[in-house]
Design a protein around this motif. Structure first.
Motif, mmCIF file in Angstrom:
data_model
loop_
_atom_site.group_PDB
_atom_site.id
_atom_site.type_symbol
_atom_site.label_atom_id
_atom_site.label_comp_id
_atom_site.label_asym_id
_atom_site.label_seq_id
_atom_site.Cartn_x
_atom_site.Cartn_y
_atom_site.Cartn_z
ATOM 1 N N LEU A 1 3.145 1.854 3.073
ATOM 2 C CA LEU A 1 2.562 1.727 4.405
ATOM 3 C C LEU A 1 2.618 0.302 4.958
ATOM 4 O O LEU A 1 2.704 0.114 6.162
ATOM 5 C CB LEU A 1 1.109 2.198 4.389
ATOM 6 C CG LEU A 1 0.900 3.687 4.129
ATOM 7 C CD1 LEU A 1 -0.578 3.987 3.954
ATOM 8 C CD2 LEU A 1 1.487 4.516 5.261
ATOM 9 N N GLY A 2 2.507 -0.656 4.088
ATOM 10 C CA GLY A 2 2.471 -2.050 4.526
ATOM 11 C C GLY A 2 2.144 -2.932 3.359
ATOM 12 O O GLY A 2 1.871 -2.464 2.253
ATOM 13 N N PHE A 3 2.149 -4.237 3.618
ATOM 14 C CA PHE A 3 1.939 -5.216 2.554
ATOM 15 C C PHE A 3 0.579 -5.879 2.740
ATOM 16 O O PHE A 3 0.374 -6.609 3.711
ATOM 17 C CB PHE A 3 3.057 -6.263 2.603
ATOM 18 C CG PHE A 3 4.429 -5.670 2.513
ATOM 19 C CD1 PHE A 3 5.292 -5.709 3.590
ATOM 20 C CD2 PHE A 3 4.864 -5.074 1.337
ATOM 21 C CE1 PHE A 3 6.566 -5.164 3.509
ATOM 22 C CE2 PHE A 3 6.132 -4.525 1.243
ATOM 23 C CZ PHE A 3 6.984 -4.567 2.334
ATOM 24 N N ASP A 4 -0.336 -5.614 1.816
ATOM 25 C CA ASP A 4 -1.700 -6.098 2.031
ATOM 26 C C ASP A 4 -2.087 -7.335 1.244
ATOM 27 O O ASP A 4 -2.925 -8.116 1.703
ATOM 28 C CB ASP A 4 -2.716 -4.966 1.784
ATOM 29 C CG ASP A 4 -2.669 -4.409 0.372
ATOM 30 O OD1 ASP A 4 -3.613 -3.686 0.009
ATOM 31 O OD2 ASP A 4 -1.693 -4.687 -0.368
ATOM 32 N N TRP B 1 -0.689 -10.837 -0.482
ATOM 33 C CA TRP B 1 0.423 -11.773 -0.523
ATOM 34 C C TRP B 1 0.058 -12.974 -1.397
ATOM 35 O O TRP B 1 -1.082 -13.454 -1.349
ATOM 36 C CB TRP B 1 0.743 -12.289 0.884
ATOM 37 C CG TRP B 1 1.210 -11.264 1.852
ATOM 38 C CD1 TRP B 1 0.488 -10.206 2.372
ATOM 39 C CD2 TRP B 1 2.507 -11.182 2.459
ATOM 40 N NE1 TRP B 1 1.266 -9.483 3.258
ATOM 41 C CE2 TRP B 1 2.498 -10.065 3.333
ATOM 42 C CE3 TRP B 1 3.667 -11.948 2.358
ATOM 43 C CZ2 TRP B 1 3.618 -9.690 4.088
ATOM 44 C CZ3 TRP B 1 4.782 -11.588 3.106
ATOM 45 C CH2 TRP B 1 4.750 -10.466 3.961
ATOM 46 N N ILE C 1 0.875 -1.180 0.000
ATOM 47 C CA ILE C 1 0.000 0.000 0.000
ATOM 48 C C ILE C 1 0.903 1.219 0.000
ATOM 49 O O ILE C 1 1.866 1.290 0.767
ATOM 50 C CB ILE C 1 -0.872 0.061 1.268
ATOM 51 C CG1 ILE C 1 -1.617 -1.241 1.500
ATOM 52 C CG2 ILE C 1 -1.832 1.225 1.196
ATOM 53 C CD1 ILE C 1 -2.281 -1.311 2.862
#
Lengths: 123, 107
Positions: A108-111, A113, A99
């Motif tokens: 921001l982070g990994f949404d 996978w 993201i």
């Protein structure tokens, strides 16, 4: 529904090469920030590489000069070319969407996978 | 590179307990921290981003706090499905780095 499907893993001898593929559906690879993240057996998570939507690429020091991240927009697919493989590259490799906060220019982070693909480097 | 240190490495808890996991960054990362849950054989799941923002679909018993170098993940009213390993990750700068993980086990 977003799906990320990794293929191309397997057993390879030290010094060998392997190419991982990540076929995406439900989103456009070239519009997003796609990463490879790996996890050695029984160990924690290690970020490997990112392909920015604008085309920039970055790598962890542990793989710089040996691994190359690419994408094929026509196939909506991300790749990781891994050369000069070492025993310590043995891991499950995940294809992951990040993201992005465009204003602050951070991931921001990994949404999303993939299911992960095992790469084993051993003689 | 920014080093991320999680503690404890494991915690034993019972259903209904409140669990707190801490994560410390080796330098100021503002609020650029994410938390993940991972179950055996599965890919990690994003729980929290920007230190305290709950990812869509994540139960409200999960909460995050902190800024600068010190962060906390709190699970209130622990549920059976919450027994897993939790990782923090700094999103401030590349290379992106993870903490070593905290395993939440059944007491």
């Amino acid at each position: 529904e977003v799906q990320l499907v990794e293929t191309g893993g397997g057993l390879i001898q030290p010094g060998g090469s392997l190419r991982l593929s990540c076929a995406a559906s439900g989103l456009i690879v070239s519009d997003n920030y796609f990463n490879w993240i790996r996890q050695a057996p029984g160990k924690g998570l290690e970020w490997v590489s990112v392909f920015y939507s604008g085309g920039n690429t970055y790598y962890a020091d542990s793989v710089k000069g040996r691994f190359t991240i690419t994408r094929d927009n026509s196939k909506n697919t991300l790749y990781l070319q891994m050369n000069t493989l070492r025993a310590e590259d043995t891991a499950v490799y995940y294809c992951v969407r990040a993201i992005r906060d465009d204003f602050n220019k951070v991931l921001l982070g990994f949404d999303y996978w993939g299911q992960g693909i095992l790469v084993t480097v051993s003689s | 590179d920014i080093q991320m240190t999680q503690s404890p490495s494991s915690v034993s808890a019972s259903v209904g307990d409140r669990v707190t996991i801490t994560c410390r960054a080796s330098q100021d990362i503002s609020s650029w921290l994410a938390w993940y849950q991972q179950k055996p054989g599965k890919a990690p799941k994003l729980l929290i981003y920007a230190a305290s923002s709950l990812q869509s679909g994540v139960p409200s018993r999960f909460s995050g706090s902190g800024s600068g170098t010190d962060f906390t993940l709190t699970i209130t009213n622990l549920q059976p499905e919450d027994f897993a390993t939790y990782y923090c990750q700094q999103a401030n700068s590349i290379p992106l780095t993870f903490g070593g993980g905290t395993k939440v086990e059944l007491k």
